[in-house]
Design a protein around this motif. Structure first.
Motif, mmCIF file in Angstrom:
data_model
loop_
_atom_site.group_PDB
_atom_site.id
_atom_site.type_symbol
_atom_site.label_atom_id
_atom_site.label_comp_id
_atom_site.label_asym_id
_atom_site.label_seq_id
_atom_site.Cartn_x
_atom_site.Cartn_y
_atom_site.Cartn_z
ATOM 1 N N MET A 1 0.841 -1.198 0.000
ATOM 2 C CA MET A 1 0.000 0.000 0.000
ATOM 3 C C MET A 1 0.887 1.264 0.000
ATOM 4 N N HIS A 2 0.426 2.291 -0.735
ATOM 5 C CA HIS A 2 1.205 3.515 -0.858
ATOM 6 C C HIS A 2 1.038 4.378 0.400
ATOM 7 N N THR A 3 2.132 4.907 0.958
ATOM 8 C CA THR A 3 2.011 5.826 2.096
ATOM 9 C C THR A 3 2.543 7.189 1.677
ATOM 10 N N PHE A 4 2.019 8.243 2.270
ATOM 11 C CA PHE A 4 2.490 9.576 1.929
ATOM 12 C C PHE A 4 2.377 10.501 3.130
ATOM 13 N N ASP A 5 3.154 11.610 3.081
ATOM 14 C CA ASP A 5 3.069 12.627 4.130
ATOM 15 C C ASP A 5 2.011 13.639 3.720
ATOM 16 N N PHE A 6 1.274 14.110 4.690
ATOM 17 C CA PHE A 6 0.243 15.103 4.419
ATOM 18 C C PHE A 6 0.538 16.311 5.301
ATOM 19 N N SER A 7 0.624 17.507 4.713
ATOM 20 C CA SER A 7 0.854 18.673 5.571
ATOM 21 C C SER A 7 0.073 19.880 5.076
ATOM 22 N N ARG A 8 -0.108 20.838 5.991
ATOM 23 C CA ARG A 8 -0.839 22.071 5.682
ATOM 24 C C ARG A 8 0.125 23.223 5.833
ATOM 25 N N PRO A 9 0.807 23.662 4.757
ATOM 26 C CA PRO A 9 1.750 24.772 4.881
ATOM 27 C C PRO A 9 1.042 26.011 5.418
ATOM 28 N N PRO A 10 1.709 26.753 6.334
ATOM 29 C CA PRO A 10 1.042 27.894 6.959
ATOM 30 C C PRO A 10 0.871 29.094 6.033
ATOM 31 N N ASP A 11 1.741 29.227 5.028
ATOM 32 C CA ASP A 11 1.615 30.378 4.133
ATOM 33 C C ASP A 11 2.105 29.999 2.738
ATOM 34 N N VAL A 12 1.943 30.965 1.806
ATOM 35 C CA VAL A 12 2.279 30.719 0.403
ATOM 36 C C VAL A 12 3.749 30.328 0.249
ATOM 37 N N ALA A 13 4.654 31.032 0.977
ATOM 38 C CA ALA A 13 6.093 30.750 0.852
ATOM 39 C C ALA A 13 6.400 29.317 1.278
ATOM 40 N N ALA A 14 5.773 28.866 2.353
ATOM 41 C CA ALA A 14 6.019 27.500 2.822
ATOM 42 C C ALA A 14 5.477 26.478 1.819
ATOM 43 N N ALA A 15 4.345 26.802 1.214
ATOM 44 C CA ALA A 15 3.783 25.889 0.211
ATOM 45 C C ALA A 15 4.729 25.756 -0.977
ATOM 46 N N ILE A 16 5.270 26.901 -1.430
ATOM 47 C CA ILE A 16 6.178 26.875 -2.582
ATOM 48 C C ILE A 16 7.450 26.103 -2.223
ATOM 49 N N ALA A 17 7.974 26.356 -1.022
ATOM 50 C CA ALA A 17 9.194 25.662 -0.595
ATOM 51 C C ALA A 17 8.947 24.153 -0.570
ATOM 52 N N GLY A 18 7.783 23.756 -0.099
ATOM 53 C CA GLY A 18 7.451 22.327 -0.070
ATOM 54 C C GLY A 18 7.318 21.774 -1.476
ATOM 55 N N GLY A 19 6.601 22.499 -2.322
ATOM 56 C CA GLY A 19 6.385 22.047 -3.701
ATOM 57 C C GLY A 19 7.666 21.983 -4.493
ATOM 58 N N ALA A 20 8.629 22.843 -4.155
ATOM 59 C CA ALA A 20 9.895 22.890 -4.904
ATOM 60 C C ALA A 20 10.722 21.624 -4.722
ATOM 61 N N GLN A 21 10.343 20.797 -3.750
ATOM 62 C CA GLN A 21 11.081 19.545 -3.561
ATOM 63 C C GLN A 21 10.700 18.500 -4.611
ATOM 64 N N ALA A 22 9.673 18.792 -5.417
ATOM 65 C CA ALA A 22 9.252 17.820 -6.435
ATOM 66 C C ALA A 22 10.313 17.676 -7.516
ATOM 67 N N LYS A 23 10.489 16.451 -7.997
ATOM 68 C CA LYS A 23 11.403 16.217 -9.129
ATOM 69 C C LYS A 23 10.855 16.914 -10.364
ATOM 70 N N THR A 24 9.560 16.845 -10.510
ATOM 71 C CA THR A 24 8.896 17.474 -11.640
ATOM 72 C C THR A 24 7.537 17.961 -11.181
ATOM 73 N N ALA A 25 7.061 19.030 -11.810
ATOM 74 C CA ALA A 25 5.731 19.535 -11.442
ATOM 75 C C ALA A 25 4.642 18.737 -12.138
ATOM 76 N N GLN A 26 5.019 17.818 -12.990
ATOM 77 C CA GLN A 26 4.026 17.161 -13.825
ATOM 78 C C GLN A 26 3.834 15.704 -13.409
ATOM 79 N N GLN A 27 3.460 14.862 -14.335
ATOM 80 C CA GLN A 27 3.223 13.454 -14.035
ATOM 81 C C GLN A 27 4.435 12.854 -13.314
ATOM 82 N N GLY A 28 4.178 12.101 -12.259
ATOM 83 C CA GLY A 28 5.275 11.480 -11.527
ATOM 84 C C GLY A 28 5.839 12.367 -10.432
ATOM 85 N N ALA A 29 5.285 13.563 -10.252
ATOM 86 C CA ALA A 29 5.800 14.455 -9.206
ATOM 87 C C ALA A 29 5.663 13.782 -7.846
#
Ligand SMILES: Cc1cc2nc3c(=O)[nH]c(=O)nc-3n(C[C@H](O)[C@H](O)[C@H](O)COP(=O)(O)OP(=O)(O)OC[C@H]3O[C@@H](n4cnc5c(N)ncnc54)[C@H](O)[C@@H]3O)c2cc1C
Ligand code: SF4
Length: 333
Positions: free
Chosen positions: A1-29
């Motif tokens: 079964m697939h497991t994942f982390d779930f979080s609620r970034p407190p502001d836009v900057a934190a969301a972007i910083a979290g999203g920037a860890q993706a290998k790609t913004a597209q399929q397979g991110a």
């Protein structure tokens, strides 16, 4: 079964910083933003999307609809589709957008779905949603079984030998006709993208669907000032009257003076690999009599480059009739 982390970034900057860890913004991110979840959770249940981290953007302060100083409209990324469709300014000045949103999905889904989520929703191609099948969009280089398989619902404009999937959004067709602008905040700052440039044609990289890069967060969408005196219509043709994606749809913004077309915007849904605006049809309309002959000619122009697949040749005539009829409806509204 697939497991994942779930979080609620407190502001836009934190969301972007979290999203920037993706290998790609597209399929397979491996990092995904979660808005209404009506696409993302659906695809996670099917194991089509398997992010390691999910960042919930719902608590970010991006849920307002505001008239801008220049008379346009600013729509926050997390504004729910229902709230947008029923907003008094949208109903009055951008009726095509209200009609398009209300033609999509169901009331429950529209209450959850957001502006940004709708912009980035994925195709309904059945092979894409079935991990037992090859699919260039889901797993680049594995092939496109739709080209020789079930393609009745798929695209006739903007296809490539690697992917013929339709963009399924209704909202996006209206936004294409209204010449919306998408506002994005990323690791290198903010930028604006005209609607026509946001979605990408499949070409030989169908896994890349938009210009979003890792960490890019859509913050809002703006609409230009309403076109004074414009008549607006969204017409959607589908297999059943509700809760169904378009076989063909048309978003029309028209002004008429002295029985001639003065201004025209024409976009189509259900037929393109991206929301499909037709500047050629618009040019064919301007200056012509606002009558069925001109409308049919414009529709012919809009579908001039259509390339049918084995099961969807019918869409060419259907889309022409859809555009023609939507123009008639707008002209007589
Ligand atoms: C049964 C069913 C029927 C439907 N019928 C229709 C229909 O007829 N017409 C139609 O147009 N649509 C239809 N839809 C699709 C629906 O409109 C979309 O699922 C919805 O708009 C997605 O919005 P969301 O907020 O739930 O997105 P999510 O599922 O939360 O996210 C979708 C994608 O957007 C990304 N994302 C979300 N917010 C941001 C952001 N701020 N910045 C960057 N990326 C972001 C996510 O990471 C994800 O990749 C249907 C859906 C279902 C399940
Ligand atoms: S049309 Fe696109 S999404 Fe569908 S199977 Fe082919 S590559 Fe995959």
């Amino acid at each position: 079964m697939h497991t994942f982390d779930f979080s609620r970034p407190p502001d836009v900057a934190a969301a972007i910083a979290g999203g920037a860890q993706a290998k790609t913004a597209q399929q397979g991110a491996d990092v995904r933003f979660l808005a209404g979840g009506t696409t993302l959770i659906d695809l996670m249940k099917l194991s089509v999307e398997t992010p390691a981290r999910v960042l919930d953007v719902n608590r970010l302060p991006l849920d307002k609809i505001e008239v801008t100083p220049d008379g346009g409209l600013k729509i926050g990324a997390t504004v729910r589709n229902s709230d947008l469709a029923y907003h008094p300014v949208v109903k009055r000045d951008y009726a095509v957008l209200s009609q398009a949103i209300l033609s999509g999905a169901s009331a429950q889904l529209r209450n959850m779905a957001t502006t940004a989520g709708n912009l980035v929703q994925r195709t309904r191609c059945m092979y894409f949603r079935d991990t037992a099948m090859p699919c260039n969009k889901r797993e680049p280089g594995t092939g496109c079984p739709a080209i020789t398989g079930a393609n009745r619902m798929l695209a006739i404009l903007g296809t490539s030998e690697h992917c013929i999937a339709t963009n399924p959004s209704d909202m996006c067709v209206a936004m294409a006709a209204l010449e919306a602008t998408i506002h994005i905040q990323g690791t290198k700052g903010s930028r604006v993208v005209p609607f026509a440039d946001f979605h990408l044609l499949p070409g030989n990289t169908p896994d890349r669907e938009t210009v979003l890069e890792p960490g890019d967060l859509i913050t809002h969408v703006t609409l230009p000032r309403p076109i004074a005196g414009s008549k607006q219509v969204y017409l959607k043709l589908r297999d059943r009257a509700s809760y169904e994606f378009a076989l063909a749809s048309a978003a029309i913004v028209l002004t008429i003076a002295n029985d001639k077309v003065k201004f025209a915007r024409v976009a189509m849904g259900g037929v393109g690999t991206k929301p499909w605006r037709s500047p050629e049809a618009e040019a064919a309309l301007v200056g012509q009599p606002a009558d069925p002959v001109s409308f049919r000619k414009a529709a012919e122009v809009a579908l001039r480059n259509a390339k049918p697949q084995s099961e969807n040749k019918f869409k060419i005539e259907l889309a022409k009739r859809c555009v023609t009829h939507a123009l008639k409806m707008a002209a007589t509204s």
